[in-house]
Design a protein around this motif. Structure first.
Motif, PDB file in Angstrom:
ATOM      1  N   LEU A  81      46.743  41.912  -7.305  1.00 52.15           N
ATOM      2  CA  LEU A  81      47.027  40.514  -7.623  1.00 52.15           C
ATOM      3  C   LEU A  81      47.211  39.706  -6.353  1.00 52.15           C
ATOM      4  O   LEU A  81      46.682  38.595  -6.199  1.00 52.15           O
ATOM      5  CB  LEU A  81      48.308  40.440  -8.460  1.00 52.15           C
ATOM      6  N   LEU A  82      47.993  40.276  -5.447  1.00 50.65           N
ATOM      7  CA  LEU A  82      48.311  39.564  -4.213  1.00 50.65           C
ATOM      8  C   LEU A  82      47.032  39.270  -3.444  1.00 50.65           C
ATOM      9  O   LEU A  82      46.791  38.148  -3.017  1.00 50.65           O
ATOM     10  CB  LEU A  82      49.243  40.436  -3.370  1.00 50.65           C
ATOM     11  N   ARG A  83      46.207  40.289  -3.317  1.00 54.24           N
ATOM     12  CA  ARG A  83      44.972  40.099  -2.575  1.00 54.24           C
ATOM     13  C   ARG A  83      44.076  39.056  -3.214  1.00 54.24           C
ATOM     14  O   ARG A  83      43.458  38.241  -2.536  1.00 54.24           O
ATOM     15  CB  ARG A  83      44.231  41.420  -2.431  1.00 54.24           C
ATOM     16  N   ALA A  84      44.027  39.097  -4.539  1.00 58.10           N
ATOM     17  CA  ALA A  84      43.202  38.102  -5.235  1.00 58.10           C
ATOM     18  C   ALA A  84      43.599  36.701  -4.801  1.00 58.10           C
ATOM     19  O   ALA A  84      42.753  35.865  -4.499  1.00 58.10           O
ATOM     20  CB  ALA A  84      43.370  38.257  -6.741  1.00 58.10           C
ATOM     21  N   GLN A  85      44.894  36.452  -4.749  1.00 56.73           N
ATOM     22  CA  GLN A  85      45.343  35.104  -4.389  1.00 56.73           C
ATOM     23  C   GLN A  85      45.134  34.795  -2.912  1.00 56.73           C
ATOM     24  O   GLN A  85      44.924  33.649  -2.541  1.00 56.73           O
ATOM     25  CB  GLN A  85      46.824  34.927  -4.731  1.00 56.73           C
ATOM     26  N   TRP A  86      45.222  35.828  -2.092  1.00 54.91           N
ATOM     27  CA  TRP A  86      45.074  35.573  -0.659  1.00 54.91           C
ATOM     28  C   TRP A  86      43.636  35.292  -0.270  1.00 54.91           C
ATOM     29  O   TRP A  86      43.367  34.533   0.646  1.00 54.91           O
ATOM     30  CB  TRP A  86      45.593  36.774   0.140  1.00 54.91           C
ATOM     31  N   TRP A  87      42.720  35.943  -0.947  1.00 54.68           N
ATOM     32  CA  TRP A  87      41.325  35.849  -0.504  1.00 54.68           C
ATOM     33  C   TRP A  87      40.540  34.774  -1.237  1.00 54.68           C
ATOM     34  O   TRP A  87      39.447  34.417  -0.822  1.00 54.68           O
ATOM     35  CB  TRP A  87      40.632  37.207  -0.641  1.00 54.68           C
TER      36      TRP A  87
ATOM     37  N   VAL B  97      50.379  29.259  -2.403  1.00 50.30           N
ATOM     38  CA  VAL B  97      51.705  29.171  -1.818  1.00 50.30           C
ATOM     39  C   VAL B  97      52.561  30.317  -2.331  1.00 50.30           C
ATOM     40  O   VAL B  97      53.290  30.960  -1.569  1.00 50.30           O
ATOM     41  CB  VAL B  97      52.368  27.821  -2.136  1.00 50.30           C
ATOM     42  N   ALA B  98      52.445  30.561  -3.645  1.00 53.08           N
ATOM     43  CA  ALA B  98      53.196  31.659  -4.233  1.00 53.08           C
ATOM     44  C   ALA B  98      52.849  32.969  -3.535  1.00 53.08           C
ATOM     45  O   ALA B  98      53.731  33.740  -3.146  1.00 53.08           O
ATOM     46  CB  ALA B  98      52.898  31.757  -5.722  1.00 53.08           C
ATOM     47  N   ALA B  99      51.562  33.212  -3.351  1.00 56.03           N
ATOM     48  CA  ALA B  99      51.125  34.448  -2.718  1.00 56.03           C
ATOM     49  C   ALA B  99      51.574  34.490  -1.263  1.00 56.03           C
ATOM     50  O   ALA B  99      51.990  35.527  -0.752  1.00 56.03           O
ATOM     51  CB  ALA B  99      49.609  34.582  -2.804  1.00 56.03           C
ATOM     52  N   ALA B 105      54.537  41.332   2.843  1.00 61.83           N
ATOM     53  CA  ALA B 105      54.007  42.492   2.128  1.00 61.83           C
ATOM     54  C   ALA B 105      52.571  42.800   2.546  1.00 61.83           C
ATOM     55  O   ALA B 105      51.996  43.788   2.119  1.00 61.83           O
ATOM     56  CB  ALA B 105      54.079  42.274   0.621  1.00 61.83           C
ATOM     57  N   MET B 106      51.985  41.950   3.368  1.00 58.72           N
ATOM     58  CA  MET B 106      50.602  42.172   3.794  1.00 58.72           C
ATOM     59  C   MET B 106      50.586  42.698   5.224  1.00 58.72           C
ATOM     60  O   MET B 106      51.348  42.229   6.067  1.00 58.72           O
ATOM     61  CB  MET B 106      49.822  40.841   3.772  1.00 58.72           C
ATOM     62  N   PRO B 107      49.686  43.636   5.493  1.00 59.12           N
ATOM     63  CA  PRO B 107      49.496  44.056   6.883  1.00 59.12           C
ATOM     64  C   PRO B 107      49.090  42.831   7.714  1.00 59.12           C
ATOM     65  O   PRO B 107      48.315  42.001   7.235  1.00 59.12           O
ATOM     66  CB  PRO B 107      48.326  45.034   6.802  1.00 59.12           C
ATOM     67  N   ARG B 108      49.584  42.755   8.920  1.00 56.68           N
ATOM     68  CA  ARG B 108      49.309  41.583   9.741  1.00 56.68           C
ATOM     69  C   ARG B 108      47.828  41.272   9.877  1.00 56.68           C
ATOM     70  O   ARG B 108      47.393  40.134   9.717  1.00 56.68           O
ATOM     71  CB  ARG B 108      49.865  41.795  11.144  1.00 56.68           C
ATOM     72  N   GLU B 109      47.066  42.296  10.183  1.00 58.40           N
ATOM     73  CA  GLU B 109      45.632  42.084  10.382  1.00 58.40           C
ATOM     74  C   GLU B 109      44.993  41.439   9.176  1.00 58.40           C
ATOM     75  O   GLU B 109      44.245  40.472   9.285  1.00 58.40           O
ATOM     76  CB  GLU B 109      44.948  43.429  10.609  1.00 58.40           C
ATOM     77  N   TRP B 191      61.294  44.286   2.966  1.00 60.18           N
ATOM     78  CA  TRP B 191      60.199  43.707   3.751  1.00 60.18           C
ATOM     79  C   TRP B 191      59.649  44.712   4.741  1.00 60.18           C
ATOM     80  O   TRP B 191      60.386  45.438   5.389  1.00 60.18           O
ATOM     81  CB  TRP B 191      60.684  42.493   4.519  1.00 60.18           C
ATOM     82  N   THR B 192      58.384  44.721   4.892  1.00 54.54           N
ATOM     83  CA  THR B 192      57.777  45.682   5.807  1.00 54.54           C
ATOM     84  C   THR B 192      57.499  45.064   7.160  1.00 54.54           C
ATOM     85  O   THR B 192      57.125  45.730   8.087  1.00 54.54           O
ATOM     86  CB  THR B 192      56.435  46.175   5.256  1.00 54.54           C
ATOM     87  N   ASP B 193      57.606  43.747   7.255  1.00 54.22           N
ATOM     88  CA  ASP B 193      57.300  43.053   8.489  1.00 54.22           C
ATOM     89  C   ASP B 193      55.834  43.227   8.868  1.00 54.22           C
ATOM     90  O   ASP B 193      55.452  43.116  10.020  1.00 54.22           O
ATOM     91  CB  ASP B 193      58.198  43.546   9.627  1.00 54.22           C
ATOM     92  N   GLY B 194      55.022  43.505   7.890  1.00 58.99           N
ATOM     93  CA  GLY B 194      53.586  43.592   8.157  1.00 58.99           C
ATOM     94  C   GLY B 194      53.182  44.811   8.962  1.00 58.99           C
ATOM     95  O   GLY B 194      52.048  44.970   9.330  1.00 58.99           O
ATOM     96  N   THR B 195      54.141  45.652   9.243  1.00 61.40           N
ATOM     97  CA  THR B 195      53.820  46.841  10.030  1.00 61.40           C
ATOM     98  C   THR B 195      54.166  48.056   9.203  1.00 61.40           C
ATOM     99  O   THR B 195      55.217  48.650   9.383  1.00 61.40           O
ATOM    100  CB  THR B 195      54.647  46.882  11.323  1.00 61.40           C
ATOM    101  N   ARG B 196      53.273  48.402   8.311  1.00 63.42           N
ATOM    102  CA  ARG B 196      53.632  49.474   7.392  1.00 63.42           C
ATOM    103  C   ARG B 196      53.276  50.832   7.981  1.00 63.42           C
ATOM    104  O   ARG B 196      52.218  51.118   8.344  1.00 63.42           O
ATOM    105  CB  ARG B 196      52.952  49.303   6.047  1.00 63.42           C
TER     106      ARG B 196
END
Lengths: 196, 196
Positions: A81-87, B97-99, B105-109, B191-196
Motif C-alpha cells: 500500500l505504502l509503495r503504491a502511494q509513493w510511486w 501526504v498520508a504516505a 518506514a521506507m529505505p532512504r534510497e 521507526w527504522t530511520d530508513g536504515t533497516r
DNA sequence: AGCGTAATAACCAAGTTTGACTACAGTGCC
DNA sequence: GGCACTGTAGTCAAACTTGGTTATTACGCT
C-alpha cells in the motif's frame, strides 16, 4: 489504509490510542479518517488477517479495550500500500476546483472578491505555518519530516495564492468567459457570463 | 453537491447525460463523483425537493429515462453550496501526504528515488497540460475558465516538483529523521530511520 | 463532601459511494 | 443475413463513512 501503518509503529495499541494519535496529527484533515471509522477499520483489518488481537483488558466496568498488533501478512500489505502511494501520482479531489468550474454562475464582482479572500486565507495559513515551523515545537519535539510536510503545504499554498490574485484580476478586467471560437455556439444558454 | 450544479445548467436532463458530461470533464478525478453515484444523487435530490422530474420517456424496451430540472428551492440550495466552497479554504485529503508521513518506514534510497520519480511524473503532467493549453482544443472549444483551472494545476504541480527534488536531496544527504531534541527520547522504537 | 465537567473506550444505525452487472438497440464487418 | 461490438440507461448489493450516543471513571472546584 492508513490505520494499518499507525498500528504498525505503535503496536501493540488499542483503538483509542490510534484515535488520539490521529487527532494529534489532525489527520482527519489530510487523510480521510474520522474517529468513527477507526474501530470499524480495526475490526475489518482483523477479519482480513492483517491484524491480530493481543488481549482484551477490562478496567472496572468500562468498555473493554482490545489491543491489536500487526501480523506478517499485514506487514506485507502495508508495504504494498505504502509503495503504491509513493510511486503513483494521483491528485486528490478538490472541492474548490469543483466549485470553480461553475465560475460563470457567480457574479463577477463576487467571484473576484472570493478569490482575493481565498488568497488572504491562504496567506494567513502560510503565516501561521511558518510561525510553528520557526517555533521550537515542530523543530525539536517532532521528527524532521513533519517539518518537510509543512514545507510542501507552504509551497502549494504560495503557488495557489499567486494564482488566485492573477485570476481575480482577469475576472475584474471583464474578459468574456466564452472563448473566441464559440461566441455564438448554442448549448451554453445556461451560463450567465457573470452578468446576471 | 456537484450534480445539482450540472443539472442546473443542462436542464432538462436525464441521468445519462449528466454522467457523460461528468466523464468528459474527467470529473471523477477532482470531484468525488463516480458514475454509480449519479442516479442515487438524482433521486435523493428529488426527494429533498431540489429537483423535479419533468418526464419519463420510454424508447422501445430500453430502460425508461427520467428527465429532471431544478426547482426554485434547488436553485437556492445550489447558491448556498457554491458560495460555501468559494469562500472557504479547506484543503482536501491527499493520499501522498498520508504516505509521506510514514517516511521513516521506507529505505532512504527508495524514498529518494520515489520522490525523483514523482517529480518526473509531475513534470510530464505539466508538459501535457501545457500542450493541450497551447493547442486550439481548450483554447477555442471550451470556456476560458477551463484553461484557468489548468493553470492552477500547473502552478501546484510546479511547486510540488521543486519540493520533491529538494526533499530527495535532503534524504540522500543522510540527515537523521529524528530532530535534535529527541535523539534518545523513548517511544520511537517503531521507526527504522530508513536504515533497516 | 458534593457536583459538574472532561476524559476514556467503544458502538451502532443511517446515510453514501462504489464497482459490477443487466438488457436492449444500432452499427459495421464479413 | 448473421454476428460481434459499442453505446445507452439504469439498477443493486456490498462496502465504507460518519456523527451521534452510551456508560463509566477521574478530576477540579467550591
Amino acid at each position: 489504509m492508513m490505520i494499518l501503518g499507525l498500528v504498525r509503529w505503535m503496536q501493540p495499541v488499542h483503538g483509542y490510542d490510534v484515535r488520539r494519535e490521529l487527532l494529534s496529527w489532525s489527520a482527519d484533515k489530510w487523510a480521510n479518517v474520522q474517529p468513527g471509522s477507526i474501530y470499524h477499520a480495526l475490526r475489518k483489518l482483523t477479519d482480513e488477517g492483517l491484524l491480530r488481537t493481543v488481549s482484551v483488558e477490562q478496567v472496572g466496568a468500562r468498555p473493554a479495550r482490545t489491543t491489536y498488533e500487526v501480523t506478517a501478512k499485514g506487514e506485507d500489505e502495508f508495504e504494498t500500500l505504502l509503495r503504491a502511494q509513493w510511486w503513483q501520482v494521483q491528485e486528490p479531489p478538490d472541492p474548490f476546483v469543483a466549485a470553480f468550474s461553475f465560475l460563470p454562475a457567480m457574479p463577477r464582482e463576487e467571484a473576484a472578491a472570493a478569490l482575493r479572500n481565498r488568497a488572504n486565507l491562504l496567506r494567513a495559513g502560510v503565516e501561521s505555518m511558518r510561525a510553528s515551523l520557526d517555533s521550537d515545537w515542530v523543530g525539536t519535539r517532532k521528527p524532521v519530516h513533519v517539518g518537510w510536510m509543512f514545507e510542501l503545504w507552504l509551497a502549494r499554498a504560495e503557488a495557489e495564492t499567486a494564482w488566485c490574485e492573477r485570476i481575480a484580476e482577469r475576472i475584474e478586467s471583464g474578459v468574456s468567459y466564452l472563448s473566441d471560437g464559440m461566441e455564438r455556439a448554442e448549448g451554453w444558454s445556461g451560463w450567465t457570463d457573470g452578468t446576471r
